[in-house]
Design an enzyme around this catalytic site. Structure first.
Site, PDB file in Angstrom:
ATOM      1  N   CYS A  19     -11.380  -6.626  -0.278  1.00  0.00           N
ATOM      2  CA  CYS A  19      -9.950  -6.347  -0.437  1.00  0.00           C
ATOM      3  C   CYS A  19      -9.154  -7.619  -0.711  1.00  0.00           C
ATOM      4  O   CYS A  19      -7.955  -7.553  -1.003  1.00  0.00           O
ATOM      5  CB  CYS A  19      -9.404  -5.612   0.775  1.00  0.00           C
ATOM      6  SG  CYS A  19     -10.102  -3.957   0.905  1.00  0.00           S
ATOM      7  N   HIS A  32      -2.981   0.954  -2.500  1.00  0.00           N
ATOM      8  CA  HIS A  32      -3.934  -0.145  -2.396  1.00  0.00           C
ATOM      9  C   HIS A  32      -5.011  -0.031  -3.472  1.00  0.00           C
ATOM     10  O   HIS A  32      -6.175   0.245  -3.178  1.00  0.00           O
ATOM     11  CB  HIS A  32      -4.532  -0.137  -0.983  1.00  0.00           C
ATOM     12  CG  HIS A  32      -5.493  -1.238  -0.686  1.00  0.00           C
ATOM     13  ND1 HIS A  32      -5.557  -2.417  -1.399  1.00  0.00           N
ATOM     14  CD2 HIS A  32      -6.458  -1.339   0.276  1.00  0.00           C
ATOM     15  CE1 HIS A  32      -6.516  -3.185  -0.901  1.00  0.00           C
ATOM     16  NE2 HIS A  32      -7.076  -2.543   0.108  1.00  0.00           N
ATOM     17  N   CYS A  65      -2.832   5.246   7.511  1.00  0.00           N
ATOM     18  CA  CYS A  65      -3.766   4.815   6.470  1.00  0.00           C
ATOM     19  C   CYS A  65      -3.055   4.726   5.119  1.00  0.00           C
ATOM     20  O   CYS A  65      -2.250   5.587   4.779  1.00  0.00           O
ATOM     21  CB  CYS A  65      -4.912   5.819   6.321  1.00  0.00           C
ATOM     22  SG  CYS A  65      -5.780   6.196   7.857  1.00  0.00           S
TER      23      CYS A  65
END
Lengths: 138, 385
Positions: B84, B329, B203
């Site tokens: 990430c 994301h 989340c």
């Protein structure tokens, strides 16, 4: 996948053996290492140590969404497994089995159980899961 | 040696972009950058590029994918993959090359096509390597820190939830954010459980996106803009709970190491940071990142939220863009987008999420690899020159 990857790690997957760095005392489990993940010693002198069957949950979660071949809810923990002798515990992931969700907490004692982790399509791949010791179950 | 400067940024609206291919995302972000450089940039000025993606779409996307999307053939283009921290590490590599004088005008582009292949993430839990994260998903990896933080400190479930509330509220004011809705602490607590103790609204969503920024030397910066932003420092480090450190059960030592490197290079400390875009893949991740970056003491992340310090009007605004929780994301794009947002903030161009006259901004990612055995963190610090 191919067979040999399991055969390469079969011994430590089937025995509670840790590998202790003689420079800093860190214990690898179940990976057999020639370098140390803590102090970076390379090549590291690693000594085999016997780990206890009973360890302690350091933290955990209960997963609800996983690939289809893993049952849910699936509790998974980080478990510390002490050595039979002196020295540091090993710290590793542990999938929990045969345990009620209410029994699981930080600090809970668990015992290693030799179980099928998954199948490669032809044969079961066995290693350790953890459960709350039976005699302490309500 | 020269100081690298960011002189332009281009970002596309993040979302479920089913109508756009992976190549379309890259092309759109590149064109957005080209159109947004204040004094313009000729593609022939670009002499190197770094491309961040973890290739969730599994298209075998190498550096040449960026050449196809941009027309930048005959130019060195390097693909970076670092979990990430992929986008932020691509930026870090470009900044290093410019600093060394090896590249003069470097493109950083990050993209991820997440929606076509969500099993790319969940399948990591089906690893057949014994003990190496089999049965451990991303929410589980981060959720374990939540369980331990709640146990060890006075952190409350409500404080963790408040981070999601804050970031969703910010996201409604940020035009590129994917999820444009507000929620309450109760909404977070009552949303479906994903991996106890984390629920759905703890989340980040599954989001497509891309972003590009331009990095050049101090000497050439004013060819492109009268308002360049200096890259003051960067850091990168890995860690794993397997090393046995107690703080690795509640926090991320990799972030502590990466931020120490970045602070040292910049000659700055946590008190100097005026605005930050940090890695809130999950609500708990942002809370422990306050501690790991030194914004507050260990165990005080919850109190930091209660005091309103990371809010848009607080003294240490964190994730004014809405963060990953609201914005989304798209992994390779995430870090590059955070750089673009800090660039906008330091230039006073952040619109409804602009914080009060920031001079120094920090960008942070923390990621785990395809197995869940360790973490990698990248931190970049930008400042007004």
């Amino acid at each position: 996948m191919s067979g040999p990857r399991y055969d390469r790690s079969k011994r430590q997957d089937q025995h509670l053996i840790g590998f202790e760095c003689q420079a800093c005392g860190w214990v690898s489990f179940p990976e057999e290492k020639r370098t140390c993940k803590r102090c970076g010693d390379a090549p590291a002198e690693m000594a085999e140590v016997q780990l206890a069957e009973r360890g302690e949950i350091q933290t955990f979660v209960v997963q609800q969404y996983l690939p289809d071949d893993i049952e849910t809810p699936q509790p998974v923990a980080i478990v510390d497994l002490p050595q039979e002798g002196e020295g540091e515990p090993a710290r590793a992931y542990g999938l929990l089995t045969e345990t009620d969700l209410e029994e699981i907490d930080v600090g809970t004692e668990v015992v290693a159980r030799f179980r099928e982790l998954f199948s490669d399509g032809e044969r079961p791949i066995n290693s350790f899961k953890f459960s709350v010791p039976r005699e302490e179950k309500a | 040696m020269t100081d690298p400067h960011v002189v332009g940024a281009g970002m596309i609206d993040f979302g479920e972009l089913y109508e756009q291919s992976f190549d379309d995302l890259l092309e759109s972000a590149y064109l957005s950058l080209i159109e947004n450089v204040d004094k313009g940039v000729d593609p022939s000025d670009i002499d190197a590029a770094w491309y961040g993606t973890i290739d969730i779409a599994n298209e075998g996307s190498s550096g040449s994918a960026v050449a196809h999307a941009t027309g930048l053939f005959e130019t060195p283009i390097t693909r970076v993959e670092n979990a990430c921290a992929t986008g932020s590490d691509a930026f870090r590599n470009a900044a290093q090359a410019v600093k060394a004088g090896d590249a003069e005008v470097a493109l950083v582009i990050g993209a991820e096509k997440m929606t076509d292949s969500t099993e790319g993430l969940i399948a990591s839990a089906a690893l057949e390597r014994l003990w190496r994260g089999r049965g451990v998903t991303m929410p589980a990896y981060f959720g374990m820190r939540a369980t331990r933080h709640l146990e060890e400190y006075e952190t409350t479930r409500e404080q963790i939830a408040e981070i999601s509330v804050k970031n969703h509220e910010n996201g409604t004011k940020y035009p590129h954010a994917h999820q444009q809705f507000e929620c309450t602490v109760e909404d977070v607590k009552e949303s479906p459980t994903v991996s106890y103790p984390l629920n759905l609204y703890d989340c980040c969503p599954v989001t497509d996106g891309a972003c590009a920024v331009l990095v050049t030397s101090e000497e050439r910066a004013r060819e492109f803009t009268d308002d360049p932003i200096r890259v003051a420092g960067y850091g990168l480090a890995s860690d794993t709970f397997q090393r046995g450190a107690p703080e690795a059960l509640t926090n991320f030592p990799a972030t502590r190491q990466a931020s120490s490197q970045a602070y040292e290079r910049a000659g700055l400390g946590p008190d100097d940071i005026d605005v930050a875009e940090v890695h809130d893949c999950f609500s708990i991740t942002e809370l422990i990142t306050y501690e790991d970056l030194g914004f507050c003491e260990d165990g005080k992340g919850g109190q930091f939220v209660d005091e309103g310090r990371p809010h848009l009007d607080g003294d240490k605004p964190v994730n004014p863009s809405g963060g990953l929780l609201s914005k989304g994301h798209p992994i390779g794009a995430t870090g590059v987008a955070q750089i673009a947002e800090i660039f906008e903030q330091l230039r006073g161009e952040a619109g409804d999420v602009q914080v009060d006259s920031p001079e120094v901004g920090l960008q942070h990612n923390i990621g785990i690899g395809r197995n869940a055995t360790g973490a990698v963190s990248c931190v970049n610090i930008l400042e007004r020159p």
